[in-house]
Write a protein that holds these residues in place. Structure first.
Motif, PDB file in Angstrom:
ATOM      1  N   PHE A  91      42.522  34.180  47.248  1.00 15.03           N
ATOM      2  CA  PHE A  91      42.901  35.811  47.146  1.00 15.03           C
ATOM      3  C   PHE A  91      42.370  36.310  45.806  1.00 15.03           C
ATOM      4  CE2 PHE A  91      45.978  38.920  45.762  1.00 15.03           C
ATOM      5  CZ  PHE A  91      45.796  39.964  46.604  1.00 15.03           C
ATOM      6  N   ILE A  92      41.706  37.595  46.051  1.00 14.81           N
ATOM      7  CA  ILE A  92      41.442  38.226  44.615  1.00 14.81           C
ATOM      8  C   ILE A  92      41.872  39.969  44.792  1.00 14.81           C
ATOM      9  CG2 ILE A  92      39.670  39.191  43.360  1.00 14.81           C
ATOM     10  CD1 ILE A  92      39.868  36.537  42.540  1.00 14.81           C
ATOM     11  N   ALA A  93      42.531  40.460  44.002  1.00 16.09           N
ATOM     12  CA  ALA A  93      42.885  41.630  43.742  1.00 16.09           C
ATOM     13  C   ALA A  93      42.622  42.197  42.502  1.00 16.09           C
ATOM     14  CB  ALA A  93      44.322  41.966  44.025  1.00 16.09           C
ATOM     15  N   ILE A  94      42.223  43.638  42.299  1.00 15.64           N
ATOM     16  CA  ILE A  94      42.051  43.974  40.853  1.00 15.64           C
ATOM     17  C   ILE A  94      42.915  45.346  40.280  1.00 15.64           C
ATOM     18  CG2 ILE A  94      39.684  43.243  41.095  1.00 15.64           C
ATOM     19  CD1 ILE A  94      38.853  46.133  42.069  1.00 15.64           C
ATOM     20  N   VAL A  95      42.801  45.365  39.164  1.00 11.67           N
ATOM     21  CA  VAL A  95      43.651  46.833  38.602  1.00 11.67           C
ATOM     22  C   VAL A  95      42.428  47.673  37.970  1.00 11.67           C
ATOM     23  CG1 VAL A  95      45.084  47.630  36.944  1.00 11.67           C
ATOM     24  CG2 VAL A  95      45.548  45.292  37.934  1.00 11.67           C
ATOM     25  N   VAL A  96      42.402  48.708  38.478  1.00 12.80           N
ATOM     26  CA  VAL A  96      41.370  49.587  38.014  1.00 12.80           C
ATOM     27  C   VAL A  96      42.107  50.817  37.259  1.00 12.80           C
ATOM     28  CG1 VAL A  96      39.522  51.260  38.862  1.00 12.80           C
ATOM     29  CG2 VAL A  96      39.876  49.030  40.040  1.00 12.80           C
ATOM     30  N   ASP A  97      41.237  51.111  35.787  1.00 16.22           N
ATOM     31  CA  ASP A  97      42.008  52.286  35.432  1.00 16.22           C
ATOM     32  C   ASP A  97      41.497  53.879  35.708  1.00 16.22           C
ATOM     33  OD1 ASP A  97      39.423  52.782  34.369  1.00 16.22           O
ATOM     34  OD2 ASP A  97      39.884  51.865  32.393  1.00 16.22           O
ATOM     35  N   ASN A  98      41.526  54.806  35.105  1.00 14.62           N
ATOM     36  CA  ASN A  98      41.416  56.122  35.796  1.00 14.62           C
ATOM     37  C   ASN A  98      39.910  56.488  35.559  1.00 14.62           C
ATOM     38  OD1 ASN A  98      43.992  56.696  36.210  1.00 14.62           O
ATOM     39  ND2 ASN A  98      44.279  57.490  34.087  1.00 14.62           N
ATOM     40  N   GLU A  99      39.247  55.598  35.147  1.00 14.69           N
ATOM     41  CA  GLU A  99      37.756  55.709  34.826  1.00 14.69           C
ATOM     42  C   GLU A  99      36.970  54.756  35.670  1.00 14.69           C
ATOM     43  OE1 GLU A  99      36.748  55.047  30.580  1.00 14.69           O
ATOM     44  OE2 GLU A  99      37.775  57.107  30.008  1.00 14.69           O
ATOM     45  N   GLY A 100      37.832  53.759  36.444  1.00 14.77           N
ATOM     46  CA  GLY A 100      36.948  53.055  37.585  1.00 14.77           C
ATOM     47  C   GLY A 100      36.724  51.888  36.693  1.00 14.77           C
ATOM     48  N   LYS A 101      37.053  51.393  35.502  1.00 11.89           N
ATOM     49  CA  LYS A 101      36.829  50.140  35.036  1.00 11.89           C
ATOM     50  C   LYS A 101      38.083  49.062  35.510  1.00 11.89           C
ATOM     51  CE  LYS A 101      36.765  48.004  30.359  1.00 11.89           C
ATOM     52  NZ  LYS A 101      36.822  48.125  29.077  1.00 11.89           N
ATOM     53  N   ARG A 144      41.727  44.237  34.912  1.00 18.36           N
ATOM     54  CA  ARG A 144      42.599  43.009  35.231  1.00 18.36           C
ATOM     55  C   ARG A 144      42.242  42.378  36.775  1.00 18.36           C
ATOM     56  NH1 ARG A 144      47.098  39.874  33.441  1.00 18.36           N
ATOM     57  NH2 ARG A 144      47.218  41.216  31.659  1.00 18.36           N
ATOM     58  N   PHE A 145      42.400  41.337  37.208  1.00 16.07           N
ATOM     59  CA  PHE A 145      42.525  41.078  38.540  1.00 16.07           C
ATOM     60  C   PHE A 145      43.473  39.643  38.436  1.00 16.07           C
ATOM     61  CE2 PHE A 145      39.684  37.716  36.379  1.00 16.07           C
ATOM     62  CZ  PHE A 145      39.924  36.502  37.096  1.00 16.07           C
ATOM     63  N   ILE A 146      44.049  39.460  39.900  1.00 17.75           N
ATOM     64  CA  ILE A 146      44.782  38.493  40.225  1.00 17.75           C
ATOM     65  C   ILE A 146      44.191  37.661  41.204  1.00 17.75           C
ATOM     66  CG2 ILE A 146      45.997  39.982  42.111  1.00 17.75           C
ATOM     67  CD1 ILE A 146      48.553  38.378  41.334  1.00 17.75           C
ATOM     68  N   ALA A 147      44.378  36.269  40.616  1.00 13.80           N
ATOM     69  CA  ALA A 147      43.630  35.406  41.713  1.00 13.80           C
ATOM     70  C   ALA A 147      44.799  34.477  42.265  1.00 13.80           C
ATOM     71  CB  ALA A 147      42.651  34.693  40.926  1.00 13.80           C
ATOM     72  N   GLY A 148      44.809  34.084  43.482  1.00 12.29           N
ATOM     73  CA  GLY A 148      45.734  33.912  44.354  1.00 12.29           C
ATOM     74  C   GLY A 148      45.564  32.398  45.059  1.00 12.29           C
ATOM     75  N   GLU A 149      46.283  31.402  45.021  1.00 17.16           N
ATOM     76  CA  GLU A 149      46.548  30.203  45.900  1.00 17.16           C
ATOM     77  C   GLU A 149      47.661  30.158  46.722  1.00 17.16           C
ATOM     78  OE1 GLU A 149      44.409  27.472  45.835  1.00 17.16           O
ATOM     79  OE2 GLU A 149      43.023  28.394  44.479  1.00 17.16           O
ATOM     80  N   ASP A 196      31.999  42.104  29.452  1.00 17.72           N
ATOM     81  CA  ASP A 196      33.124  42.572  29.422  1.00 17.72           C
ATOM     82  C   ASP A 196      34.561  41.859  29.418  1.00 17.72           C
ATOM     83  OD1 ASP A 196      31.677  45.074  28.476  1.00 17.72           O
ATOM     84  OD2 ASP A 196      32.666  46.099  30.399  1.00 17.72           O
ATOM     85  N   PRO A 197      35.321  42.020  28.716  1.00 16.09           N
ATOM     86  CA  PRO A 197      36.567  41.130  28.813  1.00 16.09           C
ATOM     87  C   PRO A 197      37.533  41.715  29.842  1.00 16.09           C
ATOM     88  CG  PRO A 197      36.888  42.519  26.914  1.00 16.09           C
ATOM     89  CD  PRO A 197      35.467  42.772  27.426  1.00 16.09           C
ATOM     90  N   VAL A 198      38.194  40.811  30.796  1.00 11.67           N
ATOM     91  CA  VAL A 198      39.219  41.115  31.755  1.00 11.67           C
ATOM     92  C   VAL A 198      40.335  40.198  31.706  1.00 11.67           C
ATOM     93  CG1 VAL A 198      37.842  39.732  33.443  1.00 11.67           C
ATOM     94  CG2 VAL A 198      39.425  41.828  34.177  1.00 11.67           C
ATOM     95  N   GLU A 199      41.379  40.796  31.858  1.00 11.12           N
ATOM     96  CA  GLU A 199      42.644  39.807  31.961  1.00 11.12           C
ATOM     97  C   GLU A 199      42.924  39.134  33.297  1.00 11.12           C
ATOM     98  OE1 GLU A 199      44.628  39.218  29.478  1.00 11.12           O
ATOM     99  OE2 GLU A 199      43.143  40.317  28.055  1.00 11.12           O
ATOM    100  N   ARG A 200      43.282  38.004  33.307  1.00  8.99           N
ATOM    101  CA  ARG A 200      43.450  37.406  34.649  1.00  8.99           C
ATOM    102  C   ARG A 200      45.132  37.174  34.963  1.00  8.99           C
ATOM    103  NH1 ARG A 200      40.724  32.161  37.667  1.00  8.99           N
ATOM    104  NH2 ARG A 200      42.434  31.719  39.005  1.00  8.99           N
ATOM    105  N   THR A 201      45.467  37.189  36.062  1.00  7.29           N
ATOM    106  CA  THR A 201      46.824  36.725  36.379  1.00  7.29           C
ATOM    107  C   THR A 201      46.797  35.621  37.555  1.00  7.29           C
ATOM    108  OG1 THR A 201      47.923  38.917  35.988  1.00  7.29           O
ATOM    109  CG2 THR A 201      49.114  37.510  37.362  1.00  7.29           C
ATOM    110  N   ASP A 202      47.455  34.638  37.445  1.00  3.44           N
ATOM    111  CA  ASP A 202      47.427  33.695  38.410  1.00  3.44           C
ATOM    112  C   ASP A 202      48.427  33.742  39.283  1.00  3.44           C
ATOM    113  OD1 ASP A 202      45.218  32.326  37.396  1.00  3.44           O
ATOM    114  OD2 ASP A 202      46.328  31.161  35.999  1.00  3.44           O
TER     115      ASP A 202
END
Length: 322
Positions: free
Chosen positions: A152-162, A165-170, A253-259
């Motif tokens: 599973f993958i979901a993303i966090v998008v800021d007001n400018e569409g950037k 962060r994303f979350i990757a699920g097991e 570009d750097p991006v934060e990941r949540t497991d």
């Protein structure tokens, strides 16, 4: 694309939720049924499941040359994705869809707002092969291999569409989360101890192993980028551009990941109410990735019946109109 909102009212009626974020960067959510789960709950969940599977359904039916038009009268109509997959495969799909439903409905560690433009089921290669074969030979039933990569993958998008962060699920399903079943899933199958052949130990190739070695930029983000670029290039143009920069091999570009780890299925007979399978008040010592971690335990009865009810009735309204 995925457009259905999570069934908030149905989830509130079905589940008691016990969230916790006692440790910085670690969230734990225990979900328990309020009463024995009625398979009729499927009525409230079907719209979300149809939305989650629609993209892959279109892809796999196109691959097998199965028409989705209700008036087509297709001879291969009995081979439908995902309805026609074996129960073991459906249990895996159920867990992956519930990752999305939980992420959209409940507050996770960090209190981020997750966006799920589409589920990645079209990349389940063996499911596509299964539907293709079954549409031509209905006797060719078999078990289906799981999809490679993150469930599973979901993303966090800021007001400018950037994408920030994303979350990757097991996701894992068990009919009963007994201590031995939990240990096998989290720590791997048991093998002979090479140092003491009278003992058996876990091989260390369970969920903790997979999550700890997860890439900072996993294949799931590339797969998400490909689907958005194909299906919604205008609507998600800023997200696509941001993913391009994140996925670049040079100076990304750097991006934060949540497991995310979701354990779904039956409560073990000896477990007491409000008692979690995995400790909620301390970060599990087996987790060494150093990222934000969210655990979800979804414990309920009659799971096989509920899953069977959901997947047997997907797109039944369309069939009734045909």
């Amino acid at each position: 694309m995925h457009t259905a909102p999570p069934p908030k009212d149905a989830l509130a009626k079905w589940l008691n939720d016990y969230p916790s974020e006692e440790v910085e960067g670690y969230g734990h959510l225990l979900l328990e049924e309020k009463a024995e789960t009625d398979p009729a709950l499927a009525d409230d969940l079907i719209d979300y499941f149809e939305s989650a599977h629609l993209d892959a359904r279109k892809c796999f039916h196109k691959l097998a040359r199965i028409s989705l038009h209700p008036d087509a009268g297709d001879e291969a109509c009995d081979a439908q994705y995902p309805n026609s997959l074996p129960l073991t495969a459906l249990k895996g799909l159920f867990g992956e869809v519930m990752c999305g439903m939980m992420a959209e409905n409940f507050e996770f560690v960090g209190k981020h707002e997750y966006l799920i433009p589409v589920f990645l089921f079209r990349n389940h290669e063996d499911a596509g092969q299964y539907i293709y074969t079954l549409s031509r030979d209905p006797t060719r039933t078999r078990e289906v291999l799981g999809r490679k990569g993150d469930d599973f993958i979901a993303i966090v998008v800021d007001n400018e569409g950037k994408v920030t962060r994303f979350i990757a699920g097991e996701a894992k399903w068990r009919g009963s989360w007994t201590p031995s079943a939990l240990a096998t899933v989290m720590l791997g199958a048991k093998i002979e101890d090479p140092e003491d052949k009278t003992k058996r130990i876990h091989n260390g190739k369970g969920i903790w192993f997979e999550v700890n070695r997860g890439l900072s930029v996993p294949l799931g983000l590339e797969q998400l980028h490909a689907i958005l670029d194909e299906c919604e290039p205008d609507k998600y143009s800023s997200v696509i551009a941001s993913l391009d920069r994140i996925l670049a091999r040079r100076n990304p570009d750097p991006v934060e990941r949540t497991d995310l780890i979701l354990l779904a299925g039956g409560s073990p007979p000896t477990r007491k109410a409000k008692h979690s399978l995995i400790p909620w008040d301390v970060l599990p010592e087996e987790y060494t990735a150093g990222r934000d971690l969210q655990i979800v335990e979804l414990l309920f009865s009659n799971g096989d019946d509920l899953i069977g009810e959901i997947y047997s009735r997907l797109w039944a309204k369309e069939d009734a109109l045909a």
